[in-house]
Design a protein around this motif. Structure first.
Motif, PDB file in Angstrom:
ATOM      1  N   HIS A 566       0.832  -1.205   0.000  1.00  0.00           N
ATOM      2  CA  HIS A 566       0.000   0.000   0.000  1.00  0.00           C
ATOM      3  C   HIS A 566       0.870   1.259   0.000  1.00  0.00           C
ATOM      4  CE1 HIS A 566      -4.095  -1.768   1.428  1.00  0.00           C
ATOM      5  NE2 HIS A 566      -3.392  -2.680   0.771  1.00  0.00           N
ATOM      6  N   LEU A 567       1.900   1.261   0.831  1.00  0.00           N
ATOM      7  CA  LEU A 567       2.796   2.418   0.880  1.00  0.00           C
ATOM      8  C   LEU A 567       3.579   2.558  -0.420  1.00  0.00           C
ATOM      9  CD1 LEU A 567       4.202   2.042   4.518  1.00  0.00           C
ATOM     10  CD2 LEU A 567       2.224   3.368   3.737  1.00  0.00           C
ATOM     11  N   LEU A 568       3.952   1.427  -1.023  1.00  0.00           N
ATOM     12  CA  LEU A 568       4.648   1.445  -2.320  1.00  0.00           C
ATOM     13  C   LEU A 568       3.750   2.051  -3.393  1.00  0.00           C
ATOM     14  CD1 LEU A 568       6.871   0.680  -4.334  1.00  0.00           C
ATOM     15  CD2 LEU A 568       5.962  -1.665  -4.318  1.00  0.00           C
ATOM     16  N   HIS A 569       2.485   1.641  -3.409  1.00  0.00           N
ATOM     17  CA  HIS A 569       1.520   2.182  -4.374  1.00  0.00           C
ATOM     18  C   HIS A 569       1.432   3.705  -4.215  1.00  0.00           C
ATOM     19  CE1 HIS A 569      -2.741   1.632  -6.320  1.00  0.00           C
ATOM     20  NE2 HIS A 569      -1.891   2.277  -7.097  1.00  0.00           N
ATOM     21  N   GLN A 570       1.314   4.151  -2.965  1.00  0.00           N
ATOM     22  CA  GLN A 570       1.249   5.584  -2.690  1.00  0.00           C
ATOM     23  C   GLN A 570       2.520   6.287  -3.162  1.00  0.00           C
ATOM     24  OE1 GLN A 570       1.344   6.586   1.458  1.00  0.00           O
ATOM     25  NE2 GLN A 570       0.685   8.706   1.157  1.00  0.00           N
ATOM     26  N   ALA A 571       3.670   5.671  -2.898  1.00  0.00           N
ATOM     27  CA  ALA A 571       4.944   6.263  -3.298  1.00  0.00           C
ATOM     28  C   ALA A 571       5.035   6.435  -4.815  1.00  0.00           C
ATOM     29  CB  ALA A 571       6.097   5.387  -2.800  1.00  0.00           C
ATOM     30  N   LEU A 572       4.654   5.400  -5.548  1.00  0.00           N
ATOM     31  CA  LEU A 572       4.738   5.440  -7.014  1.00  0.00           C
ATOM     32  C   LEU A 572       3.827   6.513  -7.596  1.00  0.00           C
ATOM     33  CD1 LEU A 572       4.811   1.584  -7.620  1.00  0.00           C
ATOM     34  CD2 LEU A 572       6.687   3.176  -8.080  1.00  0.00           C
ATOM     35  N   ARG A 573       2.631   6.653  -7.027  1.00  0.00           N
ATOM     36  CA  ARG A 573       1.695   7.675  -7.527  1.00  0.00           C
ATOM     37  C   ARG A 573       2.211   9.078  -7.201  1.00  0.00           C
ATOM     38  NH1 ARG A 573      -3.446   6.115  -9.072  1.00  0.00           N
ATOM     39  NH2 ARG A 573      -4.418   8.006  -8.236  1.00  0.00           N
ATOM     40  N   ASN A 574       2.863   9.236  -6.070  1.00  0.00           N
ATOM     41  CA  ASN A 574       3.411  10.539  -5.697  1.00  0.00           C
ATOM     42  C   ASN A 574       4.631  10.908  -6.529  1.00  0.00           C
ATOM     43  OD1 ASN A 574       2.462  12.092  -2.956  1.00  0.00           O
ATOM     44  ND2 ASN A 574       1.837   9.961  -2.922  1.00  0.00           N
ATOM     45  N   ILE A 575       5.483   9.934  -6.788  1.00  0.00           N
ATOM     46  CA  ILE A 575       6.769  10.205  -7.436  1.00  0.00           C
ATOM     47  C   ILE A 575       6.672  10.165  -8.964  1.00  0.00           C
ATOM     48  CG2 ILE A 575       9.122   9.296  -7.735  1.00  0.00           C
ATOM     49  CD1 ILE A 575       8.758   8.394  -4.676  1.00  0.00           C
ATOM     50  N   LEU A 576       5.939   9.163  -9.488  1.00  0.00           N
ATOM     51  CA  LEU A 576       5.854   9.001 -10.943  1.00  0.00           C
ATOM     52  C   LEU A 576       4.641   9.690 -11.549  1.00  0.00           C
ATOM     53  CD1 LEU A 576       6.824   5.218 -11.255  1.00  0.00           C
ATOM     54  CD2 LEU A 576       8.323   7.219 -11.352  1.00  0.00           C
ATOM     55  N   GLY A 577       3.552   9.809 -10.764  1.00  0.00           N
ATOM     56  CA  GLY A 577       2.341  10.448 -11.276  1.00  0.00           C
ATOM     57  C   GLY A 577       1.102   9.614 -11.012  1.00  0.00           C
ATOM     58  N   THR A 578      -0.058  10.263 -11.095  1.00  0.00           N
ATOM     59  CA  THR A 578      -1.320   9.571 -10.774  1.00  0.00           C
ATOM     60  C   THR A 578      -1.769   8.614 -11.874  1.00  0.00           C
ATOM     61  OG1 THR A 578      -2.523  11.498 -11.622  1.00  0.00           O
ATOM     62  CG2 THR A 578      -2.155  11.391  -9.239  1.00  0.00           C
ATOM     63  N   HIS A 579      -1.010   8.556 -12.995  1.00  0.00           N
ATOM     64  CA  HIS A 579      -1.326   7.558 -14.020  1.00  0.00           C
ATOM     65  C   HIS A 579      -1.007   6.146 -13.530  1.00  0.00           C
ATOM     66  CE1 HIS A 579       3.014   8.161 -14.485  1.00  0.00           C
ATOM     67  NE2 HIS A 579       3.049   6.926 -14.993  1.00  0.00           N
ATOM     68  N   VAL A 580      -0.188   6.055 -12.486  1.00  0.00           N
ATOM     69  CA  VAL A 580       0.196   4.745 -11.950  1.00  0.00           C
ATOM     70  C   VAL A 580      -1.034   4.066 -11.346  1.00  0.00           C
ATOM     71  CG1 VAL A 580       1.485   3.565 -10.121  1.00  0.00           C
ATOM     72  CG2 VAL A 580       2.610   5.308 -11.526  1.00  0.00           C
ATOM     73  N   GLU A 581      -1.282   2.830 -11.784  1.00  0.00           N
ATOM     74  CA  GLU A 581      -2.353   2.010 -11.222  1.00  0.00           C
ATOM     75  C   GLU A 581      -1.806   0.624 -10.925  1.00  0.00           C
ATOM     76  OE1 GLU A 581      -5.624   1.789 -13.943  1.00  0.00           O
ATOM     77  OE2 GLU A 581      -6.496   3.671 -13.270  1.00  0.00           O
ATOM     78  N   GLN A 582      -2.273   0.043  -9.841  1.00  0.00           N
ATOM     79  CA  GLN A 582      -1.867  -1.328  -9.529  1.00  0.00           C
ATOM     80  C   GLN A 582      -2.449  -2.273 -10.575  1.00  0.00           C
ATOM     81  OE1 GLN A 582      -2.480  -2.639  -5.492  1.00  0.00           O
ATOM     82  NE2 GLN A 582      -2.672  -4.778  -6.098  1.00  0.00           N
ATOM     83  N   LYS A 583      -1.606  -3.161 -11.119  1.00  0.00           N
ATOM     84  CA  LYS A 583      -2.056  -4.131 -12.120  1.00  0.00           C
ATOM     85  C   LYS A 583      -1.884  -5.559 -11.636  1.00  0.00           C
ATOM     86  CE  LYS A 583      -3.075  -0.932 -15.063  1.00  0.00           C
ATOM     87  NZ  LYS A 583      -4.496  -0.588 -15.248  1.00  0.00           N
TER      88      LYS A 583
END
Length: 870
Positions: A566-583
């Motif tokens: 969950h924290l990794l998902h949050q990190a990726l969306r913050n750092i890379l952008g909100t286009h990041v979605e868990q797949k």
């Protein structure tokens, strides 16, 4: 009538009959170990039919996306060849869970078809189950009598068990069925042959459109039938076939369900539909398969080499192969159809629009990959042809090409026929059957019936709060697998064991009896709403009360890894952008794996930033904020992240750590400090636009840091305890680089000296300068000398053999003038010589190489090389 209108009319009709309209379940089944894909509308309601859960409403209707490509319901090889079989299709259905039964189901079906859709009743036929002596079942008189009141008796046909008795599987709920068939032939054809004579005869214009299943029995493990206490209705109507009827077409592919895709295929390929049977089949295959693959990807299943992913890859490769062979498309193009599909069906299935870019990118990458495989297969097939004795190609070798490299057998046969070769198809089919038998044996499972010890309405899960609980076994069954032998599956009245789901593995632990006996639980899964605990032995006194104990160490590690995702998902969306979605994700006790949408490889700086972000949240010591009964709509409004490909109910469980909030059913730490530390161990591509991060936490992170510290001490020791190991290693690398340059210079000098000797050894025969010799050179050395001699000597035919590091090497160089005048080909020659060194190779007509594992065959290869001069 447009297909969108047909779908809407069906749902509105059953809404007027007090049915709740529910959304389609995902086409990919994630929490049902008995099925890979949704293959019927009733799949998402199995737990109700089995009595393992109570529905919120007893009348339900929907349109369900289905996929039938494996197992009992396998239409794959028929798709494209006829006009009405599909891999992915929509099934319109209405269900009664212990509510209405045959009378209402039959009358409403008739009303919808004849009154709402105005289908001529003179074009309709119905079938009724005729009974079966083996099952001691008589004719379904109840259904027959109901039909007699609404349709002429000569239009009611009796059907056998194969056509008119529906079963969920080898065991479970089942019952007789009534099918409704429609005859859409011309009046002239109807006058020649009555429609009733063509029902269930695979006639393309006399087809079943609706199946009404009356679930009233339970199939036991011994094959017997037992009456169910509650009776249910399960109906399924083929949406594509209904559209064909309503639009006055003779083929499903002529309807507005498929025509936009077919028109786009015509535009892209320049091939017209309806002109040639072979190209028509190819176009139908592609139009059907792009739907199946796109829906699967949109629901979270990426193509892969195993399980459900392999099935999706196989469907897509079949489409690519038809385009390659019959539409002459040698480059990727199928991904271009996704936009048309999303526009056409995105209204009913919004996930297609949402995941459009993902579908396009994944399909495009798969196309490119398989087209490279086809090129490789063509080269390998050339090798097989070159080494063949006679005109018949070995079926075993063709199977190896098919099994190892994925090269389609029908393409192999087509190419061979064009080159005047035949294929030993019988031997190929024998190899294929052996493989199928191996797979069947490996997957073979014998499952006995549930033995019910006590009635229990619903198994309660208490594992969020407790790792131990007093339990009683409510039911159990035995199963035998080829891999694991005899196992037992136990169901408790309540359980602290978390069942595999949401990417998290199931708990392990043990049952402890009053006298201290231990029964180990090796896995926990959920099947049809039952939490099932697997053991290798059955407790001695199964009716006593047990203490169920979860392996706390493994659970805590899994919880830490799940919270870290969950924290990794949050990190990726913050750092890379909100286009990041868990797949996709996988949470084990030892590590975590997280798949997400992103189109670039993460840089070292980005990975470090992600690690730092997660570890900052760990250091903040954020408490778990859990809500187990939040309304789905409220959770989304508050910013909760819903996961890709999941289906949620009206109420959901939310997990929050600070600003991270997700819908999740997994287990988590009470505070982020319990994660201890987060360390990324790998980052790579899974598919086009999909990246994967693997990471560890807690004990695994401690172990890694300890190991790295030990290795660093060992490295410093090897470097004479230098204070700056990085500088020392850099100096060694620089020194090695200089030494390699010196070695290469020496090799070139050696080759130069050798070239003079070899040039003197060149002989002449019939105007050809030839040199066939074993040399002490590596592959690059042989190539350099060959090209130097070729530049100095005309009409040169050269073959070198060499042994390097226990391997055999062959090099063939032929002057271009000889290639043209003597029809010599270096590629064919090295492939022919390669058999002596137990290897193979290839190249161009004037230069080619081969490698093998048998250096002792070099002399024989060189001896045979001389024969090419004759």
């Amino acid at each position: 009538m447009k297909s969108k209108e047909i779908r809407a009319k069906f749902l509105d009709f059953f809404k007027s009959k007090e049915h709740s309209i529910v959304p389609s379940a995902p086409i990919v089944l994630k929490n049902d170990p008995t099925l890979m894909f949704t293959n019927a509308g009733m799949n998402q309601f199995k737990e109700y039919f089995l009595g393992n859960a109570k529905p919120k409403t007893t009348r339900i209707a929907d349109t369900q996306k289905c996929l039938r490509v494996s197992g009992k319901h396998n239409d794959l090889e028929e798709v494209g060849k006829d006009t009405y079989h599909h891999t992915m299709f929509e099934m319109l259905g209405n269900w009664s869970i212990g509510d209405y039964f045959k009378k209402e189901a039959i009358n409403w079906a008739w009303e919808f078809l004849t009154a709402e859709l105005k289908i001529d009743k003179n074009n309709l036929y119905v079938t009724v189950f005729e009974g079966d002596q083996t099952d001691k079942l008589s004719k379904d008189e109840e259904a027959y009598e109901i039909w007699k009141k609404i349709i002429d008796e000569d239009r009611i046909l009796l059907g056998n068990k194969k056509d008119n008795f529906w079963e969920m599987g080898d065991q479970g709920p089942c019952g007789p069925a009534s099918e409704i068939h429609v005859d859409i032939r011309s009046e002239e054809e109807k006058a020649k042959v009555p429609g009733k004579d063509l029902v269930n005869q695979d006639h393309p214009q006399v087809v079943e459109i609706w199946n009404l299943v009356f679930i009233q029995y339970n199939r036991m493990a011994n094959g017997s039938l037992k009456e169910l206490p509650a009776k249910h209705i399960d109906t399924g109507m083929g949406f594509e076939r209904l559209a064909m009827v309503m639009q006055g077409k003779q083929s499903n592919y002529d309807t507005d369900v498929f025509q936009p895709l077919i028109s786009e295929i015509e535009t892209i390929t320049g091939v017209s539909y309806g002109k040639n049977e072979q190209t028509d089949i190819a176009i139908r295959v592609i139009a059907d398969h792009v739907r199946a693959v796109s829906f699967a990807i949109a629901d979270g299943q990426l193509p892969s080499n195993n399980g459900a992913g392999y099935v999706i890859r196989r469907i897509l490769r079949r489409a690519i192969r038809y385009g390659f062979t019959f539409l002459n498309k040698k480059e990727a193009f199928i991904h271009q159809l996704v936009a048309v599909l999303a526009t056409q069906m995105g209204g009913a299935f919004p996930e297609l629009k949402k995941q459009k870019n993902l579908c396009e990118n994944v399909i495009k990458e798969e196309e490119k990959s398989f087209l490279r495989t086809l090129d490789q297969g063509l080269s390998l097939l050339d090798n097989i042809i070159a080494s063949a004795e006679g005109n018949e190609i070995s079926g075993r070798k063709a199977f190896e090409l098919y099994d190892t490299y994925g090269f389609p057998i029908d393409l192999t046969a087509l190419i061979l026929s064009e080159k005047n070769y035949t294929l030993d198809l019988k031997a190929f089919e024998e190899e294929l059957e052996k493989q199928k038998n191996r797979s069947r044996l490996a997957a073979q499972t014998e499952t006995e019936d549930w033995v019910v010890l006590q009635e229990d309405e619903e198994e309660e899960f208490v594992g969020y709060d407790y790792l131990e609980a007093q339990v009683k076994i409510t039911q159990y069954r035995k199963l035998v697998t080829k891999k694991d032998g005899a196992l037992y599956q136990l169901v408790f009245n309540l359980t602290p064991f978390y069942p595999e789901g949401g990417g998290q593995v199931g708990d392990k632990g043990y049952l402890k009896s009053a006298n201290g006996d231990i029964t180990y639980i090796i896995d926990t899964k959920k099947e049809n709403n039952l939490i099932i605990h697997t053991t290798k032995t059955l407790p001695q006194d199964i009716k006593q009360t047990f203490m169920a104990v979860v392996d706390a160490k493994q659970r805590n590690r899994s919880a830490a890894n799940h919270s870290a995702t969950h924290l990794l998902h949050q990190a990726l969306r913050n750092i890379l952008g909100t286009h990041v979605e868990q797949k996709g994700s996988m949470v084990h006790s030892g590590y975590l794996r997280f798949d997400f949408s992103h189109f670039n490889k993460l840089t070292a700086e980005e990975l470090k930033e992600v690690e730092n972000f997660v570890n900052a949240r760990i250091r903040e010591q954020l408490d778990l904020e859990e809500n187990r009964t939040m309304l789905y709509t409220k959770a989304i409004e508050e910013g909760a992240v819903a996961l890709f490909g999941e289906k949620y109910g009206d109420t959901v469980r939310t997990i929050r750590f600070g600003k991270s909030m997700e819908l999740c059913g997994g287990t988590h730490v009470a505070n982020t400090a319990d994660i201890w530390h987060f360390k990324i161990t790998a980052e790579a591509a899974v598919a086009s636009g999909i990246r994967r991060i693997e990471a560890i936490t807690g004990d695994a992170a401690k172990d890694l840091l300890t190991e790295q510290s030990t290795q660093m001490q060992q490295i410093k020791h090897l470097l004479n305890n230098t204070k700056d190991p990085i500088k020392s290693v850099t100096d060694i690398q620089n020194e090695n680089s200089e030494l390699r340059k010196e070695i290469e210079a020496l090799k070139r000098e050696k080759a130069s000296f050798l070239k003079a000797e070899l040039k003197a050894a060149v002989q002449e025969q019939n105007g050809v300068n030839y040199l066939i010799q074993q040399v002490d050179l590596d592959a690059n050395g042989m190539k350099d000398v060959a090209f130097q001699l070729g530049g100095e000597l005309g009409n040169l035919f050269l073959v070198f053999g060499a042994e390097q590091d226990g391997k055999a090497l062959l090099t063939c160089y032929i002057s271009k003038s000889l290639v043209e005048e003597k029809d010599l080909n270096a590629g064919k020659i090295v492939r022919a010589l390669g058999k002596h060194i137990q290897g193979g190779g290839g190249g161009q007509a004037f230069f080619a190489t081969a490698g093998g594992k048998n250096p002792s065959g070099i002399s024989a290869a060189l001896e045979e090389a001389k024969t090419f001069l004759d």
